[in-house]
Design a protein around this motif. Sequence first.
Motif, PDB file in Angstrom:
ATOM      1  N   PHE A  60      34.975  32.905  44.133  1.00  0.00           N
ATOM      2  CA  PHE A  60      35.276  34.313  43.863  1.00  0.00           C
ATOM      3  C   PHE A  60      36.682  34.686  44.334  1.00  0.00           C
ATOM      4  N   GLY A  61      37.331  33.760  45.039  1.00  0.00           N
ATOM      5  CA  GLY A  61      38.652  34.051  45.581  1.00  0.00           C
ATOM      6  C   GLY A  61      38.598  34.551  47.014  1.00  0.00           C
TER       7      GLY A  61
ATOM      8  N   PHE B 273      40.141  45.812  40.258  1.00  0.00           N
ATOM      9  CA  PHE B 273      40.708  44.521  39.875  1.00  0.00           C
ATOM     10  C   PHE B 273      41.821  44.659  38.844  1.00  0.00           C
TER      11      PHE B 273
ATOM     12  N   THR C 226      34.174  41.301  44.588  1.00  0.00           N
ATOM     13  CA  THR C 226      34.205  40.810  43.214  1.00  0.00           C
ATOM     14  C   THR C 226      33.734  41.936  42.309  1.00  0.00           C
TER      15      THR C 226
ATOM     16  N   ARG D 207      43.035  33.728  40.254  1.00  0.00           N
ATOM     17  CA  ARG D 207      42.416  32.434  40.548  1.00  0.00           C
ATOM     18  C   ARG D 207      42.699  31.507  39.374  1.00  0.00           C
TER      19      ARG D 207
ATOM     20  N   ALA E 100      43.981  44.606  43.911  1.00  0.00           N
ATOM     21  CA  ALA E 100      43.144  43.559  43.314  1.00  0.00           C
ATOM     22  C   ALA E 100      43.107  42.279  44.156  1.00  0.00           C
ATOM     23  N   PRO E 101      44.263  41.732  44.542  1.00  0.00           N
ATOM     24  CA  PRO E 101      44.187  40.493  45.329  1.00  0.00           C
ATOM     25  C   PRO E 101      43.561  40.692  46.701  1.00  0.00           C
TER      26      PRO E 101
ATOM     27  N   ARG F 191      39.741  40.707  46.272  1.00  0.00           N
ATOM     28  CA  ARG F 191      39.162  39.379  46.065  1.00  0.00           C
ATOM     29  C   ARG F 191      39.223  38.531  47.328  1.00  0.00           C
ATOM     30  N   LYS F 192      40.368  38.588  48.022  1.00  0.00           N
ATOM     31  CA  LYS F 192      40.523  37.724  49.201  1.00  0.00           C
ATOM     32  C   LYS F 192      39.618  38.152  50.341  1.00  0.00           C
TER      33      LYS F 192
ATOM     34  N   LEU G  18      44.028  29.990  44.469  1.00  0.00           N
ATOM     35  CA  LEU G  18      44.751  31.201  44.130  1.00  0.00           C
ATOM     36  C   LEU G  18      46.151  30.785  43.709  1.00  0.00           C
TER      37      LEU G  18
END
Lengths: 341, 350
Positions: free
Chosen positions: A89-90, A168, A183, B204, A174-175, A178-179, B238
Amino acid sequence: MPEARVIPIDGRESVPPRRSRRSARCTANASDGKRCREAVVADGLCDEHLAERLEAEAAAVAPEWERRLAGGLAFLRRRITGDYPVDDFGFDPELTESVFLASVRPLYEKYFRVEARGLDNIPAEGGALVVANHSGTVPLDAVMTQIAIHDHHPAHRHLRMLGADLVFRSPLIAPIARKTGGTLACNEDAERLLSSGELAGVWPEGFKGIGKPFSERYKLQRFGRGGFVSAAIRSGVPIVPCSIVGAEEIYPIIGNVKILARLFGFPYVPVTPTFPLLGPLGLLPLPSKWIIEFGEPIATNELDPAAADDPMLVFNLTDQVREVIQQSLYKLLLARRSVFF
Amino acid sequence: MSSRVVLVTGVSRYLGGRLAALLAAESGIERVIGVDVVPPRQDVGRTEFVRADIRNPIIAKVIASAKVDTVVHMSVIATPFGAGGRTAMKEINVIGTMQLLAACQKAPSLRKLIVKSTTAVYGASSRDPALFTEGMEPRSQFRSGYGKDSTEVEGYVRGLGRRRPDVDVTLLRFANFIGPRIDTPLTRYFSLPLVPRMFGFDPRVQFIHEDDGIEVLRRSVVEERRGTFNVAGAGVLLLSQAIRRAGRTSVQIPSPAVSAVGSVFRRAGLVDFSPEQMQFLQFGRGVDTTRLRTDFGYPPAFTTAGAFDDFVACRNLTKYVDPVRLEHLERRLLATAERRRSATIGGVHA
């Protein structure tokens, strides 16, 4: 039979070594408990015991900062060379724990003074879905819930948040989303998380909840389409209702600039008593006192996974979860002495 | 039923040539026929090369006269770069596939059709699930490009599957290829000294190592593997992480300037950034490979990160940020700290 007596060849056993009278004796105790009889080198200790003490000091005192330095350097090197794991999922656990949670923690502990209750209602392992009310103009309530569970639950679990697609689509946000374990709030992702034993969090009111006017505070909005309930049923995981008190007061919305919102494609452009009146200062949230209460889990594992396709059942269960959260919100509000203390 | 006569389209391209050479070395296969518009540059073993354009009906004659029983369609191209523009690319991809499939449908000898497709058919958008399974539809609309062509190609392939139920159709959706030798827009992108990326986004990405990709294609030819499969190495990277692993630095370009920068790169012939590529570099994409690992029975040997590291190691990319030197620096700093500590303790007790 008496044990044989060993007599060393040089005869030291019977004749203790003579030492000069002027030299002091070591103050430490030998390993057999008796006083050490060696001559002092420094600090009232003999050669051997001084080395021992220095070693102990080296292990206990100095390396504390040295260990941290080593850890920090290794962390930096891993970040610079990209040598860290992320999941499908990041989600980047290292960044989340060392940077993100650490930087928001003062807000949790000092600013909002969050009190987390009922954490034992969250299972220590296996999938579970935390369902909470949403408020506060800016989704700080999601971040605070994440810290509450990570810091204060005995298993220190990570809450995997399910967010709207606007999150997102937005640059910078957004990043980070995710990080830090977020999600997209869609059935596929919810089921994938839950069935792989993760703890997921959902705020089904969405923008209707977070962007509602101050006059409607603590009144739960519609709970989406109940997608979260069908995801929980399909994965057979419990639903943990969660009530957040305090987030409503951080940015009280007294108006909404609809034209601007439509122009930029935002769900709302809030007007609060301090924003945009005080400019950037208006971005400071009010320091309300927060309570995050996790209620009794609602089991879904007795239901057939096919029940997820029964709209009536899903609606009823959705209503049940909503009602539980609303009731516990009222209870918490009645018991609250003041917004800020 | 195992293949006897195999026809490989796009044999003059890197992957097509490697597959043909591998199949030619297979003892159970009688003939390998390679089709392309230019002769292959790499060694393709005993493969018979037929110079033909799949847009031309001549391909039907080749299939019929050689009694081809297996067709491996690998000539759907990803960039208009070598094809001579987007129109030519679309022509080759869509019209070429239609001609090829028309010939296949008329060939009574045909038993198996293997098509190399791409995970680009899932698109890339903010509404995407974290991982696409084979049954999912794209969440975004394609305007043009590789993804759209591939979606259309897949549509025709499914049509053939319906009309010829006796033909086993294997549709392989590959993630971005990477490895020591393959040349793709993405390998060129990661070779840039300063890697541009979209401001405020960190998508990703997933890779499939060229060796794994070839092995999946080979197994689909020599074994029975009917169905649609996502093919990608385990895990994701990433984009920022991948750039760091390549020892490079990235520069973030704000979205209004992205198309301008993209066209500069395109004109300079460095990297081809199609609008679709831009979307990919903004939102990224992940696919679920459970079906590949269980039903197909081939877990790729390289993970996504492993494939990327192999690419970096074998290309001898200059690492502007060198992990070895960084580790050396780290050790030196720690040693200095230790020396200073022992010096202080020594000073106190001396």
